[in-house]
Structure formats: C-alpha cells, structure tokens
Design an enzyme around this catalytic site. Structure first.
Site, short mmCIF file in Angstrom:
data_model
loop_
_atom_site.label_atom_id
_atom_site.label_comp_id
_atom_site.label_asym_id
_atom_site.label_seq_id
_atom_site.Cartn_x
_atom_site.Cartn_y
_atom_site.Cartn_z
N ASP A 1 0.84 -1.21 0.00
CA ASP A 1 0.00 0.00 0.00
C ASP A 1 0.88 1.26 0.00
O ASP A 1 0.68 2.16 -0.80
CB ASP A 1 -0.90 0.03 1.25
CG ASP A 1 -1.70 -1.25 1.41
OD1 ASP A 1 -2.56 -1.51 0.57
OD2 ASP A 1 -1.42 -2.00 2.37
N TYR B 1 6.02 -14.42 0.22
CA TYR B 1 5.33 -14.68 1.49
C TYR B 1 5.80 -16.04 2.01
O TYR B 1 6.25 -16.88 1.21
CB TYR B 1 3.81 -14.67 1.27
CG TYR B 1 3.33 -13.38 0.64
CD1 TYR B 1 3.38 -12.19 1.36
CD2 TYR B 1 2.87 -13.33 -0.67
CE1 TYR B 1 2.97 -10.99 0.79
CE2 TYR B 1 2.45 -12.14 -1.25
CZ TYR B 1 2.51 -10.97 -0.51
OH TYR B 1 2.12 -9.79 -1.08
N GLN C 1 13.68 2.25 -1.49
CA GLN C 1 12.93 1.75 -2.64
C GLN C 1 13.71 1.80 -3.97
O GLN C 1 13.71 0.84 -4.73
CB GLN C 1 11.61 2.53 -2.77
CG GLN C 1 10.54 1.77 -3.51
CD GLN C 1 9.23 2.54 -3.56
OE1 GLN C 1 9.21 3.76 -3.66
NE2 GLN C 1 8.12 1.83 -3.48
N GLU D 1 2.19 -6.44 -5.26
CA GLU D 1 1.88 -5.58 -6.40
C GLU D 1 3.09 -4.79 -6.88
O GLU D 1 3.50 -4.85 -8.03
CB GLU D 1 0.75 -4.61 -6.01
CG GLU D 1 0.44 -3.61 -7.10
CD GLU D 1 -0.93 -2.96 -7.00
OE1 GLU D 1 -1.84 -3.58 -6.40
OE2 GLU D 1 -1.08 -1.84 -7.51
O1 TRH Z 1 4.77 -5.98 0.75
P1 TRH Z 1 3.87 -6.61 -0.22
O2 TRH Z 1 3.52 -8.00 0.04
O3 TRH Z 1 2.55 -5.76 -0.34
C1 TRH Z 1 1.25 -6.33 -0.42
C2 TRH Z 1 0.68 -6.29 -1.78
O4 TRH Z 1 0.75 -5.01 -2.32
C3 TRH Z 1 -0.75 -6.74 -1.74
O5 TRH Z 1 -1.33 -6.68 -3.01
C4 TRH Z 1 -1.50 -5.90 -0.82
O6 TRH Z 1 -2.81 -6.27 -0.76
C5 TRH Z 1 -0.85 -5.99 0.52
O7 TRH Z 1 0.49 -5.56 0.44
C6 TRH Z 1 -1.56 -5.15 1.54
O8 TRH Z 1 4.52 -6.55 -1.69
P2 TRH Z 1 4.77 -5.32 -2.69
O9 TRH Z 1 3.47 -4.86 -3.28
O10 TRH Z 1 5.77 -5.78 -3.62
O11 TRH Z 1 5.36 -4.16 -1.82
C7 TRH Z 1 6.67 -4.19 -1.34
C8 TRH Z 1 7.28 -2.82 -1.42
O12 TRH Z 1 8.50 -2.81 -0.71
C9 TRH Z 1 7.61 -2.40 -2.84
O13 TRH Z 1 7.37 -1.00 -3.00
C10 TRH Z 1 9.11 -2.66 -2.95
C11 TRH Z 1 9.54 -2.32 -1.55
N1 TRH Z 1 10.82 -2.88 -1.10
C12 TRH Z 1 11.86 -2.01 -0.82
O14 TRH Z 1 11.72 -0.79 -1.00
N2 TRH Z 1 13.04 -2.50 -0.33
C13 TRH Z 1 13.23 -3.83 -0.16
O15 TRH Z 1 14.32 -4.24 0.27
C14 TRH Z 1 12.16 -4.72 -0.50
C15 TRH Z 1 12.35 -6.21 -0.33
C16 TRH Z 1 10.97 -4.22 -0.95
#
Ligand code: TRH
Length: 381
Positions: free
Chosen positions: A16, A194, A256, A274
C-alpha cells in the site's frame, strides 16, 4: 499549481505504501504538483525512505509533504485532487470539507492491480457519494490499453538500460551493498515472497543443482524456510549461508530506488504482491510472482489472468514450464516447486529475451501518473 492529497492506510506489508510513495514522488517530480501524502504508518514508509522519521506530524521528503494520518484528523483545506489508495476512506471531517469546497475536488480511488478482463470495464467509472454532493472515480492500474497503465518514473527505461549495460555501475551497486560482485557463471537471484512450504523445494533445487546460485534475501523474508534449511543459522542482515551450490545473502530492507536496482542487477527476481511485481517486470529480467493470497482463492484468477497475458506469443514449449513453475510456486508445495525448477530454468536465455520484449510492451497503456494527472485535469475543467 495543482495540489494533491494522497491517503494511504497501511493494511499489512509494504504494498500500500510502496505504491502510494511511488505515485506521490512521481507526481511531485515529473508534474511539479504540490503533493501531501497522508499515511497512518510512518514506520513502514521509513523502511522505503530512511529520510522519513516516525512520529512526526509533518515533514518533507523527496519533494513530498509527508503527513502522519491519525485521529483526531486536523481541519485542513482539501486539495484540488484527492486520491485514496485502495479504498482506504479518508477521514469523515475531511470528506465533509471536500463537499463544502468550491470547486469540488476530483476524488479518485486508486485500485489494486489486476490483469483480469473486467478491469477495463470498471476503469474510470464514477461512483456518486450516497449522501454528499461528491463523485468518486475508480482508477485501475493495468497492463492493457483501456486501463490506467503502470507507475514508472520518466527516466526509468533509460536508467535501467544504462545500469544493465555498465559493468562499472553494477560493480558500484554491489560495493555499496557490501556484497562481492557475482562470480562468472553464478546465477544471481533475488527472493521476496510470502512464507510458504514451497521455498524449501527451491532451496533444495538450487543447492543440489550443481551450478552456483547466489540468492539475495531481504531480512524477515522466508525466515522459517531458511532457518530450517540451514539448521537455525543467523538470518540477521549481512548473514551469508552456504550449502552445496547455493549461497544465501541476507540484506537489510533497501530504500525503494535501491531495491529497484537490485532487481535490475539480478538474472531472476522472485517478487510478490503488487509493487515489487511491477518493478520486476520493468527490470526486463525473468521473474516469478508470488501473488498475495486472498480468501476462497480469489487470488488464483489473478494469477491465471496475468499468466495468460504474459505467455501470449510464447512457444508452447516455453509457456508450459513457465506456467508449471508459477503455479507450483503459488501452490506452495516443496516437491512441486523442486521438480518444476529444472524445466523452468532450462529456458533461462529464452526467458530473458521474453522478459525484455514484455518490458518493452509495458508502456503501451500509458504511464499511470501521467494518465491520472490528465484524468483529474479533465474532471476539474
Ligand atoms: O509488501 P507486499 O507484500 O505488499 C502487499 C501487496 O501489495 C498486496 O497486493 C496488498 O494487498 C498488501 O500488500 C496489503 O509486496 P509489494 O506490493 O511488492 O510491496 C513491497 C514494497 O516494498 C515495494 O514498494 C518494494 C519495496 N521494497 C523495498 O523498498 N526494499 C526492499 O528491500 C524490499 C524487499 C521491498
């Protein structure tokens, strides 16, 4: 200059805030808009952007006015455009102020990403408020024309290509991470997923596969599977775990933009949810997606819909092992994952060529931030 308020309620994980933060930064940087990001969990945002300090009501970071969303919500003048990320419902007093404002703000509900067909029919639809003189519009990201497209910084493709073509830039990246550059012939993988039992199958396939695999894992990911596979070894950031041809390197959660570069630097990215899923596609490298699981397997049609698009135009001999691997990974059974791996990665070079072609098509439906800014301008006319 238009003002924007983006509301983000962190339900769980980082998706999110990951999406909201990207959108906020892009609107501020590329469109010169005044962007306030209201987030109820600053600690999660601080993981993505270490400049952000938890517990502050207001601060500036990367061109964005970051606000702590908490109750009681202050009486602020609503912005020209109000975006609620993933139907998070802005505070009631803020919505009342939107209704009282002249002209009324454009109000957007930015939805979750899905490759399913119905998205095109719902993208951009209005939804009148049941009791106030306000209309909310649904904005859907997507992969095909007729959806809102995907988030992408304006220079993303050039920056990625430069990085991937420059041995020097990549060497600097690894050095900054405190990790040696990958060895010749070593498969470089990133793993963000996950918890599930299938991880053990992949670790086994890599360890016993005979050719070197180095897997980068962010702290807190796959901990149970790693602890079991490596007999309770430390999983703190910096940890290096080895078994046969597999080396695991645990890294601290990256800022990020840096995480994006890790995806550019790897030969294969395992991503989830996502935002990392989208970024792995922009990386133009083969990927394996762990979809966010929902009740009654509502996530399975999402997986199938994406696979349907992704495999379009692939030779059946490639589409079959890709589908088998993605499904096994999402079913999460160790034996199924282990046996799917060899068939999948036997096609590494062809998967790489496909990932490149796929990334070239990602811009087709248009850049999400640009499209959204234009959509809202039209609403405000
Ligand atoms: O963390 P997530 O599992 O987020 C999930 C999904 O968005 C899902 O659809 C939603 O319903 C739920 O949250 C509430 O996976 P996602 O979407 O990839 O988000 C991870 C974020 O973290 C992404 O912006 C990349 C960032 N990230 C970093 O900035 N640094 C890191 O080292 C890593 C591993 C990720």
């Amino acid at each position: 200059m238009r003002s924007w308020d983006i509301f983000c309620n962190v339900v769980d994980n980082y998706g999110d805030i990951g999406v909201s933060w990207r959108l906020a930064r892009q609107l501020a940087a590329a469109h010169g808009l005044r962007v306030r990001l209201w987030v109820d969990d600053l600690a999660s945002l601080a993981k993505l952007c270490p400049d952000v300090v938890d517990g502050r009501d207001q601060q500036h970071a990367r061109g964005v006015d970051v606000r702590w969303w908490r109750e009681p919500f202050p009486a602020v003048e609503p912005a020209d455009v109000v975006v609620e990320a993933f139907a998070c419902n802005p505070p009631a007093n803020y919505v009342a102020a939107m209704a009282a404002r002249q002209p009324k703000p454009a109000w957007i509900n930015l939805e979750y990403l899905s490759a399913e067909d119905w998205v095109r029919g719902c993208h951009g639809l209005p939804s009148p408020h049941p009791s106030l003189p306000l209309v909310k519009h649904f904005y859907f990201p997507g992969f095909v024309t007729g959806t809102g497209g995907l988030l992408a910084e304006r220079d993303l493709v050039q920056a990625r290509d430069r990085f991937q073509a420059s041995a020097q830039e990549r060497a600097r990246f690894w050095e900054e991470l405190g990790v040696p550059a990958p060895g010749a012939g070593e498969l470089q993988v990133s793993l963000f997923c996950y918890p599930h039992a299938g991880i053990a199958g992949l670790l086994q396939a890599w360890a016993g596969g005979g050719s070197p695999v180095r897997c980068m894992v962010p702290e807190g990911t796959a901990t149970a599977a790693l602890a079991e596979f490596f007999g309770g070894a430390s999983l703190a950031p910096g940890a290096v775990l080895r078994k046969e041809s597999l080396e695991i390197r645990v890294f601290p959660f990256l800022e990020q933009d840096r995480y994006d570069r890790l995806l550019w630097a790897c030969d294969l990215n395992l991503v989830r949810g996502e935002d990392s899923f989208v970024r792995a596609q922009w990386a133009a490298r083969p990927l394996l997606w762990h979809v966010y699981s929902q009740q009654e397997r509502a996530h399975w049609p999402k997986l199938q819909a994406f696979l349907g698009l992704y495999c379009q135009g692939m030779r059946p001999e490639l589409a079959a092992p890709v589908t088998a691997m993605w499904q096994a990974w999402n079913q999460g059974e160790a034996a199924g994952v282990e046996s799917a791996w060899a068939g999948f990665w036997a096609h590494g070079p062809e998967l790489q060529a496909h990932a490149r072609r796929w990334a070239e098509g990602l811009a087709a439906p248009g850049n999400l931030a640009n499209g959204l800014a234009q959509f809202c301008e039209n609403l405000l006319k």
